[in-house]
Write a protein that holds these residues in place. Structure first.
Motif, PDB file in Angstrom:
ATOM      1  N   LEU A  21       0.695  -1.203   0.077  1.00 24.94           N
ATOM      2  CA  LEU A  21       0.054  -0.154  -0.199  1.00 24.94           C
ATOM      3  C   LEU A  21       0.702   1.420   0.138  1.00 24.94           C
ATOM      4  CD1 LEU A  21      -2.852   0.902   0.008  1.00 24.94           C
ATOM      5  CD2 LEU A  21      -3.009   0.835   2.429  1.00 24.94           C
ATOM      6  N   ASP A  22       1.936   1.376   0.790  1.00 24.24           N
ATOM      7  CA  ASP A  22       2.631   2.353   0.997  1.00 24.24           C
ATOM      8  C   ASP A  22       3.270   2.943  -0.409  1.00 24.24           C
ATOM      9  OD1 ASP A  22       2.221   3.040   3.502  1.00 24.24           O
ATOM     10  OD2 ASP A  22       4.220   1.779   4.006  1.00 24.24           O
ATOM     11  N   HIS A  23       3.914   1.875  -1.138  1.00 23.03           N
ATOM     12  CA  HIS A  23       4.380   1.758  -2.368  1.00 23.03           C
ATOM     13  C   HIS A  23       3.379   2.468  -3.455  1.00 23.03           C
ATOM     14  CE1 HIS A  23       7.886   1.345  -5.116  1.00 23.03           C
ATOM     15  NE2 HIS A  23       7.182   0.744  -6.179  1.00 23.03           N
ATOM     16  N   PHE A  24       2.288   1.810  -3.531  1.00 21.05           N
ATOM     17  CA  PHE A  24       1.312   1.997  -4.513  1.00 21.05           C
ATOM     18  C   PHE A  24       0.755   3.650  -4.274  1.00 21.05           C
ATOM     19  CE2 PHE A  24      -3.652   2.758  -4.695  1.00 21.05           C
ATOM     20  CZ  PHE A  24      -3.832   2.408  -6.083  1.00 21.05           C
ATOM     21  N   ARG A  25       0.808   3.960  -2.893  1.00 22.55           N
ATOM     22  CA  ARG A  25       0.421   5.493  -2.748  1.00 22.55           C
ATOM     23  C   ARG A  25       1.541   6.070  -3.231  1.00 22.55           C
ATOM     24  NH1 ARG A  25      -1.554   4.606   3.674  1.00 22.55           N
ATOM     25  NH2 ARG A  25      -3.862   3.942   2.915  1.00 22.55           N
ATOM     26  N   ARG A  26       2.719   5.880  -2.950  1.00 22.16           N
ATOM     27  CA  ARG A  26       3.864   6.569  -3.405  1.00 22.16           C
ATOM     28  C   ARG A  26       4.172   6.796  -4.736  1.00 22.16           C
ATOM     29  NH1 ARG A  26       7.958   3.313  -1.695  1.00 22.16           N
ATOM     30  NH2 ARG A  26       7.391   3.865   0.438  1.00 22.16           N
ATOM     31  N   LEU A  27       3.750   5.945  -5.546  1.00 24.12           N
ATOM     32  CA  LEU A  27       3.794   5.971  -7.067  1.00 24.12           C
ATOM     33  C   LEU A  27       2.721   6.822  -7.557  1.00 24.12           C
ATOM     34  CD1 LEU A  27       4.231   2.494  -8.172  1.00 24.12           C
ATOM     35  CD2 LEU A  27       5.853   4.154  -8.063  1.00 24.12           C
ATOM     36  N   LEU A  28       1.546   6.832  -7.011  1.00 25.65           N
ATOM     37  CA  LEU A  28       0.431   7.759  -7.536  1.00 25.65           C
ATOM     38  C   LEU A  28       0.618   8.922  -7.097  1.00 25.65           C
ATOM     39  CD1 LEU A  28      -2.953   5.495  -6.885  1.00 25.65           C
ATOM     40  CD2 LEU A  28      -1.516   5.949  -9.072  1.00 25.65           C
ATOM     41  N   ASN A  29       1.039   9.213  -5.751  1.00 28.48           N
ATOM     42  CA  ASN A  29       1.389  10.800  -5.369  1.00 28.48           C
ATOM     43  C   ASN A  29       2.552  11.349  -6.181  1.00 28.48           C
ATOM     44  OD1 ASN A  29      -0.570  11.399  -3.361  1.00 28.48           O
ATOM     45  ND2 ASN A  29       0.479   9.767  -2.076  1.00 28.48           N
ATOM     46  N   ALA A  30       3.580  10.644  -6.465  1.00 27.70           N
ATOM     47  CA  ALA A  30       4.755  11.121  -7.280  1.00 27.70           C
ATOM     48  C   ALA A  30       4.367  11.269  -8.574  1.00 27.70           C
ATOM     49  CB  ALA A  30       5.941  10.017  -7.168  1.00 27.70           C
ATOM     50  N   THR A  31       3.288  10.523  -9.080  1.00 26.99           N
ATOM     51  CA  THR A  31       2.864  10.699 -10.691  1.00 26.99           C
ATOM     52  C   THR A  31       2.018  12.048 -10.593  1.00 26.99           C
ATOM     53  OG1 THR A  31       2.648   8.409 -10.931  1.00 26.99           O
ATOM     54  CG2 THR A  31       1.329   9.830 -12.480  1.00 26.99           C
ATOM     55  N   VAL A  32       1.526  12.184  -9.754  1.00 22.37           N
ATOM     56  CA  VAL A  32       0.447  13.496  -9.971  1.00 22.37           C
ATOM     57  C   VAL A  32       1.427  14.678  -9.491  1.00 22.37           C
ATOM     58  CG1 VAL A  32      -1.351  14.780  -8.467  1.00 22.37           C
ATOM     59  CG2 VAL A  32      -1.634  12.401  -9.132  1.00 22.37           C
ATOM     60  N   ARG A  69       3.919   6.492 -16.996  1.00 16.62           N
ATOM     61  CA  ARG A  69       3.874   7.677 -15.596  1.00 16.62           C
ATOM     62  C   ARG A  69       4.087   6.834 -14.516  1.00 16.62           C
ATOM     63  NH1 ARG A  69      -1.332  11.009 -18.007  1.00 16.62           N
ATOM     64  NH2 ARG A  69      -0.039  12.492 -19.329  1.00 16.62           N
ATOM     65  N   ALA A  70       3.471   5.601 -14.117  1.00 18.63           N
ATOM     66  CA  ALA A  70       3.826   5.031 -12.758  1.00 18.63           C
ATOM     67  C   ALA A  70       5.316   4.553 -12.896  1.00 18.63           C
ATOM     68  CB  ALA A  70       2.824   3.765 -12.895  1.00 18.63           C
ATOM     69  N   ALA A  71       5.814   4.173 -13.805  1.00 17.56           N
ATOM     70  CA  ALA A  71       7.197   3.774 -13.869  1.00 17.56           C
ATOM     71  C   ALA A  71       8.145   5.098 -13.767  1.00 17.56           C
ATOM     72  CB  ALA A  71       7.686   3.115 -15.249  1.00 17.56           C
ATOM     73  N   GLY A  72       7.890   6.114 -14.404  1.00 16.43           N
ATOM     74  CA  GLY A  72       8.464   7.442 -14.345  1.00 16.43           C
ATOM     75  C   GLY A  72       8.491   7.865 -12.790  1.00 16.43           C
ATOM     76  N   ALA A  73       7.459   7.777 -12.073  1.00 19.60           N
ATOM     77  CA  ALA A  73       7.154   7.979 -10.691  1.00 19.60           C
ATOM     78  C   ALA A  73       8.209   7.217 -10.039  1.00 19.60           C
ATOM     79  CB  ALA A  73       5.842   8.025 -10.374  1.00 19.60           C
ATOM     80  N   GLU A  74       8.142   5.861 -10.243  1.00 18.31           N
ATOM     81  CA  GLU A  74       9.155   5.144  -9.279  1.00 18.31           C
ATOM     82  C   GLU A  74      10.623   5.611  -9.652  1.00 18.31           C
ATOM     83  OE1 GLU A  74       8.359   0.924  -8.332  1.00 18.31           O
ATOM     84  OE2 GLU A  74       9.958   0.303  -9.348  1.00 18.31           O
ATOM     85  N   LEU A  75      11.224   5.960 -11.129  1.00 21.38           N
ATOM     86  CA  LEU A  75      12.255   6.257 -11.320  1.00 21.38           C
ATOM     87  C   LEU A  75      12.883   7.733 -10.363  1.00 21.38           C
ATOM     88  CD1 LEU A  75      12.469   5.464 -15.002  1.00 21.38           C
ATOM     89  CD2 LEU A  75      13.774   4.247 -13.309  1.00 21.38           C
ATOM     90  N   VAL A  76      11.713   8.671 -10.511  1.00 19.32           N
ATOM     91  CA  VAL A  76      12.214   9.874  -9.645  1.00 19.32           C
ATOM     92  C   VAL A  76      12.113  10.090  -8.453  1.00 19.32           C
ATOM     93  CG1 VAL A  76      11.938  10.991 -12.315  1.00 19.32           C
ATOM     94  CG2 VAL A  76      10.032  11.086 -10.780  1.00 19.32           C
ATOM     95  N   ALA A  77      11.204   9.242  -7.770  1.00 20.17           N
ATOM     96  CA  ALA A  77      10.724   9.294  -6.375  1.00 20.17           C
ATOM     97  C   ALA A  77      10.872   8.321  -5.558  1.00 20.17           C
ATOM     98  CB  ALA A  77       9.206   9.582  -6.542  1.00 20.17           C
ATOM     99  N   THR A  78      11.589   7.342  -5.921  1.00 17.03           N
ATOM    100  CA  THR A  78      12.016   6.175  -5.014  1.00 17.03           C
ATOM    101  C   THR A  78      13.677   5.954  -5.076  1.00 17.03           C
ATOM    102  OG1 THR A  78      11.679   4.274  -6.477  1.00 17.03           O
ATOM    103  CG2 THR A  78       9.793   5.196  -5.641  1.00 17.03           C
ATOM    104  N   ASP A  79      14.115   5.121  -4.566  1.00 17.37           N
ATOM    105  CA  ASP A  79      15.446   4.515  -4.506  1.00 17.37           C
ATOM    106  C   ASP A  79      15.517   3.030  -5.366  1.00 17.37           C
ATOM    107  OD1 ASP A  79      14.390   3.125  -2.459  1.00 17.37           O
ATOM    108  OD2 ASP A  79      16.187   3.722  -0.896  1.00 17.37           O
ATOM    109  N   THR A  80      14.351   2.595  -5.702  1.00 21.61           N
ATOM    110  CA  THR A  80      14.526   1.477  -6.444  1.00 21.61           C
ATOM    111  C   THR A  80      15.457   1.336  -7.600  1.00 21.61           C
ATOM    112  OG1 THR A  80      12.087   0.990  -5.939  1.00 21.61           O
ATOM    113  CG2 THR A  80      12.791  -0.233  -7.746  1.00 21.61           C
TER     114      THR A  80
END
Length: 164
Positions: free
Chosen positions: A67-78, A110-121
């Motif tokens: 759930l945290d990752h899901f929220r992080r991706l959506l919030n970062a996408t927006v 957009r979801a993948a881009g959010a993970e690239l710019v907003a996480t340390d994955t």
């Protein structure tokens, strides 16, 4: 009101990876829904958290998600959508505007881009995971190669240090 699940046993590493994979898949669905139904972030978060993740609908069991990752991706996408769309645009070989590509692919980028710019994955993990998501939506296979190429370009631009 906190909609987080009650604390329970910590998932194993393998369960955690599966849950994070599910969160990526759900993020693409949620972003698609936000665009198609013209609904906001809060509405789609509430719907997915309440009615989809871990639910059984018409005899189909939906996976539990991180759930945290899901929220992080959506919030970062927006919050980072303009930056993510620019990364995507530069990654599209044909230089098509992002508005002209398939809406499911747009949500995936957009979801993948959010993970690239907003996480340390690690970018290679992000690419592999979202190529797998593409395969789930497009089992024919040609889109997954396209997704791989665009995400590789996006990752190299967003996180050049990871490729040095």
């Amino acid at each position: 009101m906190d909609s987080s699940p009650p604390p329970g046993p910590k998932p194993t590493a393998a369960q955690g990876r599966r849950m994070r994979s599910a969160s990526r898949f759900y993020a693409v669905q949620a972003l698609f829904q936000m665009e198609a139904a013209d609904v906001g972030l809060d509405t789609v978060l509430r719907e997915f958290e309440t009615h989809r993740m871990g639910a059984e609908i018409d005899g189909v069991a939906y996976a539990e998600a991180d759930l945290d990752h899901f929220r992080r991706l959506l919030n970062a996408t927006v919050s980072e959508q303009a930056r993510i769309d620019q990364l995507t645009h530069r990654g599209l070989v044909a230089r098509w505007p992002i508005d002209r590509i398939d809406p499911t692919l747009r949500a995936l980028f957009r979801a993948a881009g959010a993970e690239l710019v907003a996480t340390d994955t690690p970018p290679k993990v992000t690419i592999t995971e979202f190529v797998d998501v593409a395969k789930a939506f497009y089992p024919e296979g040609k889109e997954s190669k396209f997704v791989n190429a665009v995400l590789d370009h996006m990752a190299r631009e967003a996180r050049p240090d990871a490729f040095a």
